[in-house]
Design a protein around this motif. Structure first.
Motif, PDB file in Angstrom:
ATOM      1  N   ILE A 131       0.950  -1.203  -0.164  1.00 43.20           N
ATOM      2  CA  ILE A 131       0.117  -0.049  -0.005  1.00 43.20           C
ATOM      3  C   ILE A 131       0.932   1.288   0.085  1.00 43.20           C
ATOM      4  CG2 ILE A 131      -1.576   1.301   1.390  1.00 43.20           C
ATOM      5  CD1 ILE A 131      -2.772  -1.382   2.367  1.00 43.20           C
ATOM      6  N   GLU A 132       0.798   1.795  -0.997  1.00 41.85           N
ATOM      7  CA  GLU A 132       1.767   3.085  -1.186  1.00 41.85           C
ATOM      8  C   GLU A 132       1.041   4.472  -0.795  1.00 41.85           C
ATOM      9  OE1 GLU A 132       2.962   3.358  -5.349  1.00 41.85           O
ATOM     10  OE2 GLU A 132       4.582   1.710  -5.209  1.00 41.85           O
ATOM     11  N   THR A 133       2.012   5.210   0.089  1.00 46.06           N
ATOM     12  CA  THR A 133       1.374   6.667   0.659  1.00 46.06           C
ATOM     13  C   THR A 133       2.640   7.224   0.334  1.00 46.06           C
ATOM     14  OG1 THR A 133       1.778   6.030   2.925  1.00 46.06           O
ATOM     15  CG2 THR A 133      -0.213   5.761   2.026  1.00 46.06           C
ATOM     16  N   PHE A 134       2.231   8.733   0.388  1.00 47.05           N
ATOM     17  CA  PHE A 134       3.468   9.536   0.089  1.00 47.05           C
ATOM     18  C   PHE A 134       3.220  10.806   1.110  1.00 47.05           C
ATOM     19  CE2 PHE A 134       3.000   7.299  -3.759  1.00 47.05           C
ATOM     20  CZ  PHE A 134       4.249   7.079  -3.922  1.00 47.05           C
ATOM     21  N   SER A 135       4.233  11.415   1.418  1.00 48.18           N
ATOM     22  CA  SER A 135       4.355  12.705   2.428  1.00 48.18           C
ATOM     23  C   SER A 135       5.339  13.688   1.685  1.00 48.18           C
ATOM     24  CB  SER A 135       4.608  12.343   3.768  1.00 48.18           C
ATOM     25  OG  SER A 135       4.867  13.603   4.620  1.00 48.18           O
ATOM     26  N   ASN A 136       4.587  14.695   1.207  1.00 46.21           N
ATOM     27  CA  ASN A 136       5.291  15.589   0.594  1.00 46.21           C
ATOM     28  C   ASN A 136       6.010  15.017  -0.548  1.00 46.21           C
ATOM     29  OD1 ASN A 136       4.627  17.685   2.388  1.00 46.21           O
ATOM     30  ND2 ASN A 136       6.341  17.156   4.002  1.00 46.21           N
ATOM     31  N   GLY A 137       5.507  14.276  -1.345  1.00 50.49           N
ATOM     32  CA  GLY A 137       6.064  13.611  -2.550  1.00 50.49           C
ATOM     33  C   GLY A 137       7.252  12.543  -2.379  1.00 50.49           C
ATOM     34  N   THR A 138       7.244  12.187  -1.164  1.00 46.51           N
ATOM     35  CA  THR A 138       8.166  11.180  -0.490  1.00 46.51           C
ATOM     36  C   THR A 138       7.374   9.968  -0.053  1.00 46.51           C
ATOM     37  OG1 THR A 138       9.966  12.609  -0.063  1.00 46.51           O
ATOM     38  CG2 THR A 138      10.157  10.430   0.654  1.00 46.51           C
ATOM     39  N   ALA A 139       7.787   8.615  -0.555  1.00 41.84           N
ATOM     40  CA  ALA A 139       7.162   7.437  -0.336  1.00 41.84           C
ATOM     41  C   ALA A 139       7.306   7.423   1.246  1.00 41.84           C
ATOM     42  CB  ALA A 139       7.626   6.367  -1.103  1.00 41.84           C
ATOM     43  N   GLN A 140       6.264   6.842   1.830  1.00 42.59           N
ATOM     44  CA  GLN A 140       6.440   6.618   3.214  1.00 42.59           C
ATOM     45  C   GLN A 140       6.709   5.023   3.633  1.00 42.59           C
ATOM     46  OE1 GLN A 140       2.292   8.188   4.361  1.00 42.59           O
ATOM     47  NE2 GLN A 140       3.404   9.329   5.672  1.00 42.59           N
ATOM     48  N   GLU A 141       7.487   4.585   4.602  1.00 45.28           N
ATOM     49  CA  GLU A 141       7.781   3.485   4.844  1.00 45.28           C
ATOM     50  C   GLU A 141       6.412   2.549   5.488  1.00 45.28           C
ATOM     51  OE1 GLU A 141      10.931   3.354   7.251  1.00 45.28           O
ATOM     52  OE2 GLU A 141      12.426   4.005   5.934  1.00 45.28           O
ATOM     53  N   ALA A 142       6.096   1.510   5.429  1.00 51.64           N
ATOM     54  CA  ALA A 142       5.263   0.801   6.037  1.00 51.64           C
ATOM     55  C   ALA A 142       5.264   0.665   7.644  1.00 51.64           C
ATOM     56  CB  ALA A 142       5.321  -0.726   5.555  1.00 51.64           C
ATOM     57  N   TRP A 143       4.452   0.908   8.312  1.00 51.72           N
ATOM     58  CA  TRP A 143       4.392   0.767   9.801  1.00 51.72           C
ATOM     59  C   TRP A 143       3.188   0.357  10.266  1.00 51.72           C
ATOM     60  CZ3 TRP A 143       8.435   1.379  13.071  1.00 51.72           C
ATOM     61  CH2 TRP A 143       8.151   1.722  14.369  1.00 51.72           C
ATOM     62  N   ARG A 144       3.340  -0.666  11.385  1.00 52.20           N
ATOM     63  CA  ARG A 144       2.236  -1.209  11.963  1.00 52.20           C
ATOM     64  C   ARG A 144       2.509  -0.970  13.595  1.00 52.20           C
ATOM     65  NH1 ARG A 144       0.836  -6.553  10.084  1.00 52.20           N
ATOM     66  NH2 ARG A 144       0.021  -5.436   8.368  1.00 52.20           N
ATOM     67  N   PRO A 145       1.834  -0.307  14.340  1.00 51.29           N
ATOM     68  CA  PRO A 145       1.854  -0.152  15.827  1.00 51.29           C
ATOM     69  C   PRO A 145       1.717  -1.497  16.457  1.00 51.29           C
ATOM     70  CG  PRO A 145      -0.335   0.747  15.140  1.00 51.29           C
ATOM     71  CD  PRO A 145       0.495   0.349  13.794  1.00 51.29           C
ATOM     72  N   LYS A 146       2.385  -1.703  17.594  1.00 47.08           N
ATOM     73  CA  LYS A 146       2.230  -2.949  18.230  1.00 47.08           C
ATOM     74  C   LYS A 146       1.023  -3.352  19.112  1.00 47.08           C
ATOM     75  CE  LYS A 146       6.999  -3.305  19.433  1.00 47.08           C
ATOM     76  NZ  LYS A 146       7.666  -1.949  18.818  1.00 47.08           N
ATOM     77  N   TYR A 147       0.068  -2.069  19.422  1.00 52.80           N
ATOM     78  CA  TYR A 147      -1.193  -2.384  19.888  1.00 52.80           C
ATOM     79  C   TYR A 147      -2.038  -1.169  19.626  1.00 52.80           C
ATOM     80  CZ  TYR A 147       0.879  -5.839  23.126  1.00 52.80           C
ATOM     81  OH  TYR A 147       1.519  -6.926  23.746  1.00 52.80           O
ATOM     82  N   VAL A 148      -3.457  -1.494  19.361  1.00 53.74           N
ATOM     83  CA  VAL A 148      -4.338  -0.501  19.236  1.00 53.74           C
ATOM     84  C   VAL A 148      -5.402  -0.925  20.461  1.00 53.74           C
ATOM     85  CG1 VAL A 148      -6.371   0.240  17.992  1.00 53.74           C
ATOM     86  CG2 VAL A 148      -4.172  -0.578  16.845  1.00 53.74           C
TER      87      VAL A 148
END
Length: 242
Positions: A131-148
């Motif tokens: 799943i690709e997302t971008f911030s200020n034109g830069t690709a973001q790294e995948a990240w999943r929190p440990k807990y919700v």
């Protein structure tokens, strides 16, 4: 800025009512904490989006929050769909929190449950690298929190665990009262609402006292979790009592 905890509230003041004590305790431990409000609360009976924005900033200052953002979703009408999930994914990847706090999965206000599912789904999807997302034109790294974790709000839900906030209850109430258009503001021409009477704040305190009683402290906030919390030693849960 990488955060330890990122708390989501669908309306400005949800965080203060639901989990401010927990955030204050975490900040006192030196943790980095942020808040994301999904909407501007524009459908609220009292106040305006501009007053709510100022009140949210004042409450954040009282709590010492590191960062607070508003995603500008439509109050009452946002959906748990790809568009809104991507908005939440982007902010999760931006701050890379270890723990996310979110609204109650079922509550008096229908936005709360819908928000809970939206944030929980986005937290999982945020860990998928395709799943690709971008911030200020830069690709973001995948990240999943440990807990919700979901904080308990108006309707009582049996908590999975509770957090001692006894040392921070007074400061929590100060943060709530930063929302001067919403809570206990006599002398206004605004209509009375479910949350605007002095009695409502007494119920907030009573709930915290009831949850605190369960662990032998004065005040606590409750949370539910779908993911089981594991320990590797009983020492992790032994508490000194007097």
């Amino acid at each position: 800025m990488k955060l330890d905890i990122l708390a989501f509230g669908v309306h400005p003041d949800d965080i203060e009512l639901g989990c401010a004590g927990t955030l204050l305790a975490a900040i006192a431990e030196g943790k980095k904490v942020g808040i994301v409000d999904l909407t501007r609360g524009e459908l609220g009976t009292r106040g305006t989006p501009d007053t709510r924005k100022a009140e949210a900033a004042a409450a954040a200052a009282i709590m010492g929050i590191d960062v607070r953002e508003n995603l500008g979703m439509a109050d009452g009408f946002f959906q748990n769909d790809e568009k809104h999930q991507r908005m939440v994914i982007e902010v999760i990847r931006k701050y890379k929190p270890e723990i996310i706090l979110a609204n109650a999965p079922e509550d008096r206000h229908p936005d709360h449950g819908r928000s809970a599912k939206l944030v929980a789904d986005a937290a999982f999807l945020s860990g998928l690298r395709k799943i690709e997302t971008f911030s200020n034109g830069t690709a973001q790294e995948a990240w999943r929190p440990k807990y919700v974790f979901h904080y308990i709000q108006d309707r009582f839900i049996q908590p999975s665990f509770v957090v001692d906030i006894s040392a921070y209850m007074d400061q929590k109430i100060k943060a709530v009262l930063a929302y001067t258009t919403q809570f206990n503001s006599p002398g206004t021409d605004e209509p009375q609402t479910y949350i605007s009477s002095p009695q409502f704040l007494e119920t907030v305190k009573a709930r915290a006292m009831m949850l605190g009683k369960r662990i032998g402290v004065q005040f606590a906030e409750g949370y539910i979790t779908e993911k089981i919390i594991g320990i590797n030693s009983f020492d992790a849960i032994i508490q000194q009592t007097t």
